[in-house]
Design an enzyme around this catalytic site. Structure first.
Site, PDB file in Angstrom:
ATOM      1  N   TYR A   1      75.980 -26.976 -87.907  1.00  0.00           N
ATOM      2  CA  TYR A   1      74.617 -26.465 -88.101  1.00  0.00           C
ATOM      3  C   TYR A   1      73.565 -27.347 -87.419  1.00  0.00           C
ATOM      4  O   TYR A   1      72.395 -27.331 -87.817  1.00  0.00           O
ATOM      5  CB  TYR A   1      74.313 -26.344 -89.598  1.00  0.00           C
TER       6      TYR A   1
ATOM      7  N   ASN B   1      74.463 -18.140 -99.582  1.00  0.00           N
ATOM      8  CA  ASN B   1      74.414 -16.716 -99.225  1.00  0.00           C
ATOM      9  C   ASN B   1      75.758 -16.113 -98.809  1.00  0.00           C
ATOM     10  O   ASN B   1      75.809 -15.203 -98.001  1.00  0.00           O
ATOM     11  CB  ASN B   1      73.313 -16.456 -98.197  1.00  0.00           C
TER      12      ASN B   1
ATOM     13  N   HIS C   1      78.581 -16.474 -93.419  1.00  0.00           N
ATOM     14  CA  HIS C   1      77.879 -16.764 -92.165  1.00  0.00           C
ATOM     15  C   HIS C   1      78.307 -15.734 -91.133  1.00  0.00           C
ATOM     16  O   HIS C   1      79.453 -15.290 -91.152  1.00  0.00           O
ATOM     17  CB  HIS C   1      78.243 -18.168 -91.663  1.00  0.00           C
TER      18      HIS C   1
ATOM     19  N   ARG D   1      76.393  -8.505 -88.384  1.00  0.00           N
ATOM     20  CA  ARG D   1      75.126  -8.888 -89.034  1.00  0.00           C
ATOM     21  C   ARG D   1      74.588  -7.731 -89.891  1.00  0.00           C
ATOM     22  O   ARG D   1      73.992  -7.956 -90.947  1.00  0.00           O
ATOM     23  CB  ARG D   1      74.115  -9.376 -87.995  1.00  0.00           C
TER      24      ARG D   1
ATOM     25  N   THR E   1      69.645 -12.756 -94.264  1.00  0.00           N
ATOM     26  CA  THR E   1      69.960 -14.125 -94.720  1.00  0.00           C
ATOM     27  C   THR E   1      69.593 -14.317 -96.186  1.00  0.00           C
ATOM     28  O   THR E   1      70.348 -14.909 -96.963  1.00  0.00           O
ATOM     29  CB  THR E   1      69.183 -15.150 -93.859  1.00  0.00           C
TER      30      THR E   1
ATOM     31  N   ARG F   1      76.054  -9.680 -98.440  1.00  0.00           N
ATOM     32  CA  ARG F   1      75.147 -10.625 -99.110  1.00  0.00           C
ATOM     33  C   ARG F   1      74.471  -9.991-100.325  1.00  0.00           C
ATOM     34  O   ARG F   1      74.259 -10.666-101.343  1.00  0.00           O
ATOM     35  CB  ARG F   1      74.124 -11.180 -98.117  1.00  0.00           C
TER      36      ARG F   1
ATOM     37  N   PHE G   1      65.588 -27.511 -94.825  1.00  0.00           N
ATOM     38  CA  PHE G   1      66.752 -27.212 -95.664  1.00  0.00           C
ATOM     39  C   PHE G   1      68.060 -27.778 -95.103  1.00  0.00           C
ATOM     40  O   PHE G   1      69.121 -27.554 -95.675  1.00  0.00           O
ATOM     41  CB  PHE G   1      66.893 -25.698 -95.883  1.00  0.00           C
TER      42      PHE G   1
ATOM     43  N   GLU H   1      81.090 -21.109 -81.773  1.00  0.00           N
ATOM     44  CA  GLU H   1      81.493 -21.312 -83.170  1.00  0.00           C
ATOM     45  C   GLU H   1      82.992 -21.072 -83.364  1.00  0.00           C
ATOM     46  O   GLU H   1      83.644 -21.792 -84.132  1.00  0.00           O
ATOM     47  CB  GLU H   1      80.666 -20.390 -84.076  1.00  0.00           C
TER      48      GLU H   1
ATOM     49  N   LYS I   1      81.561 -18.667 -97.468  1.00  0.00           N
ATOM     50  CA  LYS I   1      81.019 -19.977 -97.851  1.00  0.00           C
ATOM     51  C   LYS I   1      81.511 -20.430 -99.233  1.00  0.00           C
ATOM     52  O   LYS I   1      82.037 -19.620-100.002  1.00  0.00           O
ATOM     53  CB  LYS I   1      79.486 -19.911 -97.811  1.00  0.00           C
TER      54      LYS I   1
HETATM   55  P1  CMP Z   1      73.676 -18.919 -91.950  1.00  0.00           P
HETATM   56  O1  CMP Z   1      73.683 -17.520 -91.444  1.00  0.00           O
HETATM   57  O2  CMP Z   1      74.979 -19.557 -92.221  1.00  0.00           O
HETATM   58  O3  CMP Z   1      72.852 -19.825 -90.929  1.00  0.00           O
HETATM   59  C1  CMP Z   1      71.995 -20.875 -91.319  1.00  0.00           C
HETATM   60  C2  CMP Z   1      71.950 -21.044 -92.781  1.00  0.00           C
HETATM   61  O4  CMP Z   1      70.874 -21.826 -93.253  1.00  0.00           O
HETATM   62  C3  CMP Z   1      71.729 -19.700 -93.443  1.00  0.00           C
HETATM   63  O5  CMP Z   1      72.867 -18.911 -93.315  1.00  0.00           O
HETATM   64  C4  CMP Z   1      71.334 -20.107 -94.851  1.00  0.00           C
HETATM   65  O6  CMP Z   1      72.464 -20.353 -95.660  1.00  0.00           O
HETATM   66  C5  CMP Z   1      70.619 -21.424 -94.592  1.00  0.00           C
HETATM   67  N1  CMP Z   1      69.174 -21.232 -94.766  1.00  0.00           N
HETATM   68  C6  CMP Z   1      68.355 -20.518 -93.986  1.00  0.00           C
HETATM   69  N2  CMP Z   1      67.094 -20.572 -94.472  1.00  0.00           N
HETATM   70  C7  CMP Z   1      67.141 -21.339 -95.583  1.00  0.00           C
HETATM   71  C8  CMP Z   1      66.166 -21.777 -96.518  1.00  0.00           C
HETATM   72  N3  CMP Z   1      64.900 -21.423 -96.400  1.00  0.00           N
HETATM   73  N4  CMP Z   1      66.575 -22.568 -97.529  1.00  0.00           N
HETATM   74  C9  CMP Z   1      67.871 -22.949 -97.630  1.00  0.00           C
HETATM   75  N5  CMP Z   1      68.851 -22.565 -96.750  1.00  0.00           N
HETATM   76  C10 CMP Z   1      68.475 -21.767 -95.761  1.00  0.00           C
END
Ligand code: CMP
Length: 140
Positions: free
Chosen positions: A51, A114, A117, A87, A93, A104, A59, A128, A11
């Protein structure tokens, strides 16, 4: 499932901080084979589409803005049990909850920013991967 795939993005936060090399090294060391890869930048429209499943989440706007804020590395990775193993490699996450040594835990700064993905199912990995790469760009 043997030899299956997952999809990942490094990212904008991790690209900006110069962590492409470190993250790819960790991915290779964990036994993933790169099937497709590119440095690219998502428009807000494309990030929103990718997304879309999170559209109703509070968010979503922040996520779309962040994911279109800079370059990303998109890649398709192959390995036995790819989705689950990847994962595990990237960790939770929320980096505050990510196990020590995971990507992460090492590189992410917040739940929103984070670092990487990873697909959450075999079905989404295919969707994807196809979102970012044509069949002729994937070398299985
Ligand atoms: P990702 O695995 O790319 O899939 C969805 C993304 O949403 C996740 O990583 C985070 O970057 C984002 N995300 C999930 N929960 C939150 C949150 N509570 N606040 C902000 N971003 C979030």
């Amino acid at each position: 499932m043997a030899g299956n795939i997952t999809f990942t993005m490094i990212k904008p936060d991790a690209v900006k901080a110069g962590h492409i090399g470190g993250i790819l090294a960790q991915i290779n060391e964990a036994g993933f084979r790169i099937v497709a890869m590119k440095l690219t930048k998502l428009s807000a429209e494309k990030a929103g589409e990718f997304y879309a499943v999170h559209k109703e989440r509070p968010f979503y706007g922040e996520l779309v803005e962040f994911m279109s804020s800079g370059s990303i590395v998109a890649a398709v990775l192959e390995k036995d049990n790819a989705v689950e193993d990847f994962r595990t490699l990237i960790g939770a996450t929320n980096p505050a909850e990510a196990a020590e040594g995971t990507i992460r835990a090492k590189y992410a700064t917040s739940i929103g920013e984070n670092a990487v993905h990873g697909s959450d199912s075999d079905e989404n990995a295919q969707i994807e991967a196809s979102f970012h790469f044509s069949v002729t760009e994937m070398f299985k």
